[in-house]
Write an enzyme that holds these catalytic residues in place. Structure first.
Site, PDB file in Angstrom:
ATOM      1  N   HIS A  17     -53.989  62.509   9.980  1.00  9.49           N
ATOM      2  CA  HIS A  17     -55.313  62.075   9.509  1.00  9.49           C
ATOM      3  C   HIS A  17     -55.317  60.564   9.239  1.00  9.49           C
ATOM      4  O   HIS A  17     -56.281  59.871   9.583  1.00  9.49           O
ATOM      5  CB  HIS A  17     -55.684  62.802   8.206  1.00  9.49           C
ATOM      6  CG  HIS A  17     -55.820  64.292   8.317  1.00  9.49           C
ATOM      7  ND1 HIS A  17     -55.112  65.173   7.537  1.00  9.49           N
ATOM      8  CD2 HIS A  17     -56.596  65.068   9.125  1.00  9.49           C
ATOM      9  CE1 HIS A  17     -55.450  66.411   7.840  1.00  9.49           C
ATOM     10  NE2 HIS A  17     -56.334  66.387   8.804  1.00  9.49           N
ATOM     11  N   LYS A  41     -62.932  78.139   3.904  1.00  7.61           N
ATOM     12  CA  LYS A  41     -61.477  78.328   3.938  1.00  7.61           C
ATOM     13  C   LYS A  41     -61.004  78.441   2.500  1.00  7.61           C
ATOM     14  O   LYS A  41     -61.549  77.768   1.622  1.00  7.61           O
ATOM     15  CB  LYS A  41     -60.796  77.084   4.511  1.00  7.61           C
ATOM     16  CG  LYS A  41     -60.843  76.931   6.008  1.00  7.61           C
ATOM     17  CD  LYS A  41     -60.055  75.690   6.395  1.00  7.61           C
ATOM     18  CE  LYS A  41     -59.938  75.503   7.895  1.00  7.61           C
ATOM     19  NZ  LYS A  41     -59.155  74.312   8.236  1.00  7.61           N
ATOM     20  N   ARG A  90     -56.324  66.376  18.925  1.00  8.27           N
ATOM     21  CA  ARG A  90     -54.867  66.306  19.111  1.00  8.27           C
ATOM     22  C   ARG A  90     -54.417  66.859  20.443  1.00  8.27           C
ATOM     23  O   ARG A  90     -53.536  66.338  21.091  1.00  8.27           O
ATOM     24  CB  ARG A  90     -54.156  67.064  17.974  1.00  8.27           C
ATOM     25  CG  ARG A  90     -54.260  66.365  16.635  1.00  8.27           C
ATOM     26  CD  ARG A  90     -54.039  67.329  15.516  1.00  8.27           C
ATOM     27  NE  ARG A  90     -55.066  68.357  15.549  1.00  8.27           N
ATOM     28  CZ  ARG A  90     -55.041  69.467  14.855  1.00  8.27           C
ATOM     29  NH1 ARG A  90     -54.020  69.726  14.074  1.00  8.27           N
ATOM     30  NH2 ARG A  90     -56.022  70.336  14.937  1.00  8.27           N
ATOM     31  N   SER A 128     -52.435  70.815   8.723  1.00  7.02           N
ATOM     32  CA  SER A 128     -52.229  71.033   7.284  1.00  7.02           C
ATOM     33  C   SER A 128     -51.577  72.384   7.003  1.00  7.02           C
ATOM     34  O   SER A 128     -50.804  72.519   6.056  1.00  7.02           O
ATOM     35  CB  SER A 128     -53.563  70.921   6.549  1.00  7.02           C
ATOM     36  OG  SER A 128     -54.109  69.647   6.745  1.00  7.02           O
TER      37      SER A 128
HETATM   38  N1  COA Z   1     -53.818  65.103  12.425  1.00 11.01           N
HETATM   39  C1  COA Z   1     -53.296  66.199  11.883  1.00 11.01           C
HETATM   40  N2  COA Z   1     -54.008  67.302  11.654  1.00 11.01           N
HETATM   41  C2  COA Z   1     -55.313  67.302  11.971  1.00 11.01           C
HETATM   42  C3  COA Z   1     -55.934  66.173  12.519  1.00 11.01           C
HETATM   43  C4  COA Z   1     -55.117  65.039  12.754  1.00 11.01           C
HETATM   44  N3  COA Z   1     -55.599  63.929  13.282  1.00 11.01           N
HETATM   45  N4  COA Z   1     -57.235  66.471  12.729  1.00 11.01           N
HETATM   46  C5  COA Z   1     -57.422  67.737  12.328  1.00 11.01           C
HETATM   47  N5  COA Z   1     -56.264  68.243  11.875  1.00 11.01           N
HETATM   48  C6  COA Z   1     -56.025  69.628  11.424  1.00 11.01           C
HETATM   49  C7  COA Z   1     -56.322  69.803   9.987  1.00 11.01           C
HETATM   50  O1  COA Z   1     -55.196  69.488   9.202  1.00 11.01           O
HETATM   51  C8  COA Z   1     -56.676  71.262   9.932  1.00 11.01           C
HETATM   52  O2  COA Z   1     -55.508  72.036   9.949  1.00 11.01           O
HETATM   53  P1  COA Z   1     -55.468  73.477   9.288  1.00 11.01           P
HETATM   54  O3  COA Z   1     -56.584  74.254   9.916  1.00 11.01           O
HETATM   55  O4  COA Z   1     -54.120  73.948   9.647  1.00 11.01           O
HETATM   56  O5  COA Z   1     -55.651  73.277   7.828  1.00 11.01           O
HETATM   57  C9  COA Z   1     -57.359  71.539  11.242  1.00 11.01           C
HETATM   58  O6  COA Z   1     -56.924  70.519  12.110  1.00 11.01           O
HETATM   59  C10 COA Z   1     -58.838  71.568  11.127  1.00 11.01           C
HETATM   60  O7  COA Z   1     -59.273  70.301  10.758  1.00 11.01           O
HETATM   61  P2  COA Z   1     -60.430  69.935   9.770  1.00 11.01           P
HETATM   62  O8  COA Z   1     -60.678  68.504  10.019  1.00 11.01           O
HETATM   63  O9  COA Z   1     -60.165  70.329   8.386  1.00 11.01           O
HETATM   64  O10 COA Z   1     -61.645  70.696  10.366  1.00 11.01           O
HETATM   65  P3  COA Z   1     -62.331  72.010   9.980  1.00 11.01           P
HETATM   66  O11 COA Z   1     -62.311  72.834  11.180  1.00 11.01           O
HETATM   67  O12 COA Z   1     -61.833  72.596   8.722  1.00 11.01           O
HETATM   68  O13 COA Z   1     -63.808  71.468   9.785  1.00 11.01           O
HETATM   69  C11 COA Z   1     -65.636  70.285   8.801  1.00 11.01           C
HETATM   70  C12 COA Z   1     -64.182  70.709   8.688  1.00 11.01           C
HETATM   71  C13 COA Z   1     -66.007  69.618   7.519  1.00 11.01           C
HETATM   72  C14 COA Z   1     -65.831  69.293   9.919  1.00 11.01           C
HETATM   73  C15 COA Z   1     -66.533  71.478   9.098  1.00 11.01           C
HETATM   74  O14 COA Z   1     -66.130  72.571   8.312  1.00 11.01           O
HETATM   75  C16 COA Z   1     -67.967  71.183   8.793  1.00 11.01           C
HETATM   76  O15 COA Z   1     -68.601  70.405   9.467  1.00 11.01           O
HETATM   77  N6  COA Z   1     -68.482  71.805   7.723  1.00 11.01           N
HETATM   78  C17 COA Z   1     -69.834  71.621   7.262  1.00 11.01           C
HETATM   79  C18 COA Z   1     -70.811  72.579   7.926  1.00 11.01           C
HETATM   80  C19 COA Z   1     -71.334  71.917   9.151  1.00 11.01           C
HETATM   81  O16 COA Z   1     -72.018  70.912   9.108  1.00 11.01           O
HETATM   82  N7  COA Z   1     -70.987  72.496  10.292  1.00 11.01           N
HETATM   83  C20 COA Z   1     -71.333  71.890  11.530  1.00 11.01           C
HETATM   84  C21 COA Z   1     -72.498  72.560  12.131  1.00 11.01           C
HETATM   85  S1  COA Z   1     -71.905  73.625  13.371  1.00 11.01           S
END
Ligand code: COA
Length: 162
Positions: A17, A41, A90, A128
């Site tokens: 990140h 989650k 990634r 994560s």
């Molecule tokens: N390096 C390392 N790990 C990374 C990374 C990077 N550059 N980018 C993403 N990841 C990993 C995260 O650690 C996480 O791992 P985990 O699932 O093992 O914990 C995984 O990839 C998912 O990443 P994250 O960025 O947390 O995305 P998410 O899928 O949980 O989505 C939001 C988070 C906030 C973007 C999403 O839930 C959201 O938009 N929520 C609001 C509701 C909304 O507006 N939805 C969109 C309309 S469809």
């Protein structure tokens, strides 16, 4: 001034990140790293803990702000005046999900552009969940996460007395 948001769960923030943030800072004037409050989650760390770890890890970046949000990511982007949403890509396995999300977000708010950035290849396998699992079973996570996260994981998993 071009401002973007970088939303995620960050449970906890990893060096992958941080790598994405450093790339976004090179492209935009301000980067708001924002923790999703209800991503459906169950999390290890509270939102407040995740914000604190992000703030500490990113304190040397002068044009980075850390906050959290509820609800739709595009609404938060509009509220803070961001022109885009940064997401990390990634591997090809991330693509379909990111593509779906980007198109849905575009439908919801056509003026907000999703920008997909690729981290350094050394982080392509990192997430994560892997970090949490490793820490839970006493693995060494220091190569994968900022110092503050190493400390917080030790406390969470009862290793602070070492
Ligand atoms: N390096 C390392 N790990 C990374 C990374 C990077 N550059 N980018 C993403 N990841 C990993 C995260 O650690 C996480 O791992 P985990 O699932 O093992 O914990 C995984 O990839 C998912 O990443 P994250 O960025 O947390 O995305 P998410 O899928 O949980 O989505 C939001 C988070 C906030 C973007 C999403 O839930 C959201 O938009 N929520 C609001 C509701 C909304 O507006 N939805 C969109 C309309 S469809």
């Amino acid at each position: 001034m071009a401002k973007v948001i970088y939303p995620g769960t960050f449970d906890p923030v990893t060096n992958g990140h941080i790598d994405i943030v450093s790339r976004a800072v090179a492209l935009f004037d301000e980067v708001i790293v924002t923790v999703a409050r209800n991503p459906g989650k169950t999390s290890l760390f509270t939102v407040e803990e995740r914000v604190e770890m992000l703030k500490e890890s990113l304190k040397d970046y002068k044009r980075v702000v850390v906050d959290s949000f509820d609800g739709l990511v595009v609404n938060h982007a509009k509220q803070v005046g961001a022109v885009g949403i940064i997401r990390g890509l990634r591997a090809i396995s991330d693509f379909e999900y990111e593509f779906q999300m980007a198109l849905m977000n575009r439908k919801l708010a056509g003026e907000i552009t999703t920008i997909l950035l690729m981290p350094h290849a050394r982080y392509t396998y990192l997430n994560s969940t892997i970090v949490r699992n490793l820490a839970q079973f006493q693995g060494d996570v220091s190569e994968f996460v900022p110092k503050i996260v190493v400390e917080k994981l030790k406390i969470k998993f009862g290793k602070n007395k070492e």
